[in-house]
Design a protein around this motif. Structure first.
Motif, PDB file in Angstrom:
ATOM      1  N   GLU B 165       1.913 -11.368  -8.841  1.00 28.23           N
ATOM      2  CA  GLU B 165       1.896 -11.392  -7.197  1.00 28.23           C
ATOM      3  C   GLU B 165       2.586 -10.488  -6.611  1.00 28.23           C
ATOM      4  N   PHE B 166       2.340  -9.830  -5.506  1.00 26.25           N
ATOM      5  CA  PHE B 166       3.162  -9.117  -4.610  1.00 26.25           C
ATOM      6  C   PHE B 166       3.314  -9.944  -3.518  1.00 26.25           C
ATOM      7  N   ALA B 167       2.540  -9.720  -2.419  1.00 32.54           N
ATOM      8  CA  ALA B 167       2.648 -10.546  -1.051  1.00 32.54           C
ATOM      9  C   ALA B 167       1.225 -10.364  -0.470  1.00 32.54           C
ATOM     10  N   GLY B 168       1.078 -11.430   0.505  1.00 35.34           N
ATOM     11  CA  GLY B 168       0.022 -11.614   1.403  1.00 35.34           C
ATOM     12  C   GLY B 168      -1.246 -11.734   0.307  1.00 35.34           C
ATOM     13  N   GLY B 169      -1.246 -12.216  -0.557  1.00 40.17           N
ATOM     14  CA  GLY B 169      -2.373 -12.526  -1.600  1.00 40.17           C
ATOM     15  C   GLY B 169      -2.699 -11.390  -2.448  1.00 40.17           C
ATOM     16  N   LEU B 170      -1.935 -10.113  -2.347  1.00 35.52           N
ATOM     17  CA  LEU B 170      -2.247  -8.998  -3.053  1.00 35.52           C
ATOM     18  C   LEU B 170      -1.407  -9.159  -4.304  1.00 35.52           C
ATOM     19  N   ARG B 171      -2.376  -8.796  -5.508  1.00 33.99           N
ATOM     20  CA  ARG B 171      -2.017  -8.933  -6.890  1.00 33.99           C
ATOM     21  C   ARG B 171      -1.815  -7.899  -7.483  1.00 33.99           C
ATOM     22  N   GLY B 172      -1.264  -7.629  -8.782  1.00 31.02           N
ATOM     23  CA  GLY B 172      -1.389  -6.312  -9.497  1.00 31.02           C
ATOM     24  C   GLY B 172      -1.444  -6.776 -11.028  1.00 31.02           C
TER      25      GLY B 172
END
Lengths: 331, 262
Positions: B165-172
């Motif tokens: 997880e990164f932030a704001g629902g963005l993942r990698g």
């Protein structure tokens, strides 16, 4: 003797993260009081333009390299270690974010320096750097002194005003050259390969664009109770969102999560039900227009950021509230 | 594949936390311990991986109040081995915990090999360093990714593909070879529930192993000056009375601000 302070500039997809400015702001204050230089470093791919925005720092080191697209914490720690040794840095500030997680511990291990996580405050007293770290989800704070003002500190987002870290001044920029790069055994360090971004799942609604949010936490107890909260959301014309435990239980989709890993929301009304208010959650909702919270624990941290608090079981309040709102609307 | 999950007991923050007489540590007399939340997810993810790809799950925990129950519960959920590390570990900090966990491999007839996948909760709330996984990765010389919410293996089971997880629902998505150390934020499914009866029956049939490890000597150099309970800033105005009084007040507040439209 005290050496310079270094801020690791954090960025994601070419955008500078707010935590960078927070750290620059407090870093500037510390550096001035200690009479040492404030440096910042940007590591990444196609990131050189970012450096000019970091004018609060005296100088900015830039390493822009195609292989540094989303570098692993191993690579970051290796590069930072070399830089810190070359520039005789004493104190390093790193964002306490998901993006930067792991860099601090790795760097502290490699440099044999102390590491402090969850830092909420930093100050200088009698030429000595002190800091406050939050423990137990923010229920306890701990004041800590760094030996010889040396250490690696992970700064909790939202602890310092970002505006203090912004300036139109152009910093002196030093492009780091390849000898630095080649001194790192990259082959050893690039075991972690970044493959791709996974875009946020498109939810049915965008909670960041709602005026009224009803947010549920652990206190909701089980999935069956969500129907009751939905009834309230319908009556108010608002949308449902939640803190991490509810999302992890699979009761609401990821697109409804408020907090560190989820969304940051600023609705006109944030009605929190059964949310204790862990710092990770508060980070995502503290700037809402009106915050009303219901929780059974009178000491729940959520009451610290709420405008109005109700110490009660949410199930004692909800039915009456729904009834009253409905009655009020039909008057 | 040998999946090893390191579990840690932490104070339950639902309870009131009392600062001890020294002003620098918690009064342990009043603490109720529970399994660190992300560690519970690490265990769940381990069992999910075992179900998908085979292999074994070993859970390891430092001695602590209530730890036996947690270890038996892990066995009931699907772990194959449960290990307790005896000792008084009060006040032990993340760097030392990592060293302790690393030494487990040399003393527990379990090799740290290209078959090893280590899962640990991404964060713990009870010490200043707060992250064990990256320290352990450093000591073992293994690659690491934190804040992980999903894991799969490639066909040869030599590499893991993980979601962070990164932030704001963005993942990698990241790929890393085994052995690896992963800091787990959340399992892909909520931690499973096991009935008490099943735990009780496991208690009769299984046993918890103990492995002796020697306490590591690590001096962090940090000096804790004091612990204190934060003062709430901008404390909420509390609405009191019977539910009808409270809800009437809420409706009034919302109407004043135009948040209820007729």
């Amino acid at each position: 003797m005290q050496g310079p302070i270094l801020i690791l500039a954090e960025h994601l997809r070419g955008e500078i993260a707010d935590i960078t400015y927070e750290m620059l702001g407090v870093g500037r204050k510390l550096a001035d009081e200690l009479k040492v230089p404030l440096h910042s470093v940007v590591l990444g791919k196609d990131i050189a333009p970012i450096a000019s925005h970091l004018g609060v720092a005296d100088s900015v080191f830039v390493l822009d390299h195609p292989q540094l697209d989303m570098p692993s914490s191993e690579v970051m720690a290796a590069l930072l270690k070399t830089l810190i040794e070359q520039k005789h840095i004493s104190l390093v500030l790193i964002g306490g974010t998901n993006v930067s997680t792991g860099i601090g511990p790795k760097l502290s291990y490699r440099l044999n320096l102390p590491f402090v996580n969850f830092c909420r405050n930093l100050w200088v007293k009698d030429a000595s750097v002190g800091l406050t770290s939050q423990l137990f989800g923010g229920k306890i704070l701990s004041d800590v002194r760094l030996p010889d003002n040396r250490g690696v500190v992970s700064v909790y987002p939202g602890s310092f005003p970002p505006d203090a870290g912004k300036s139109d001044r152009k910093p002196s920029i030093e492009m780091l050259d390849l000898p630095l790069w080649e001194s790192i055994p990259l082959g050893e360090e690039t075991k972690v390969i970044f493959k791709q971004y996974l875009e946020p799942e498109a939810g049915d609604i965008d909670i960041t664009k709602q005026d009224i949010l009803i947010s549920i936490g652990r206190g909701i107890a089980n999935a069956d109770n969500i129907a009751l909260v939905n009834e309230l959301a319908d009556a108010l014309g608002g949308a449902l969102c939640a803190s991490r435990p509810v999302i992890d239980q699979g009761w609401l989709p990821l697109s409804r999560q408020v907090g560190k890993s989820g969304m940051t929301v600023k609705p006109k009304l944030y009605l929190s039900l059964g949310i204790s208010g862990a710092p990770e959650h508060v980070e995502g909702m503290k700037d809402s227009g009106l915050i009303i919270s219901v929780n059974t624990d009178p000491n729940a941290p959520i009451f610290g950021v709420s405008h109005y608090g109700i110490c009660a079981d949410l199930f004692d309040i909800l039915p009456t509230l729904i009834e009253e709102i409905k009655a009020h609307k039909s008057e | 594949m040998d999946i090893v999950v390191f579990l840690k007991m932490v104070p339950d923050v639902v309870e009131e936390l009392v600062i001890g007489e020294d002003g620098k540590s918690l009064d342990t007399q009043w603490l109720r311990m529970k399994l660190n939340d992300p560690d519970e997810h690490a265990l769940e993810e381990a069992v999910i991986l075992k179900e998908k790809y085979g292999g074994t799950v070993t859970v390891v925990a430092m001695e602590a109040p209530e730890v036996e129950e947690v270890l038996f519960t892990a066995l009931a959920k699907g772990a194959d081995r449960a290990v307790r590390l005896p000792g008084d570990w009060t006040g032990i900090q993340a760097p030392a915990i990592a060293k302790l966990f690393a030494s487990f491999f040399s003393s527990a007839n379990l090799q740290f090999s290209s078959e090893t996948l280590i899962l640990i909760g991404s964060q713990a709330i009870d010490d200043l360093e707060g992250e064990v996984a990256p320290y352990l990765a450093e000591i073992l010389g293994a690659p690491y990714v934190g804040v992980v919410t999903g894991i799969r293996l490639d066909e040869e089971k030599k590499k893991t593909i993980v979601m962070k997880e990164f932030a704001g629902g963005l993942r990698g998505e990241f790929e890393l070879p085994l052995p690896a150390v992963l800091g787990i934020q959340a399992a892909e499914k909520p931690p499973r529930y096991v009935p008490v009866a099943k735990v009780r029956s496991i208690m009769k049939s299984a046993r918890i192993e103990t492995v002796d490890v020697s306490p590591p000597e690590i001096v962090s150099g940090l000096s804790v000056e004091r612990l204190f309970i934060p003062e709430a800033t901008g404390k909420a105005e509390m609405l009191e009375g019977p539910p009808e009084t409270i809800t009437a007040k809420i409706v009034e507040l919302l109407t004043e601000r135009g948040l209820i439209r007729r």
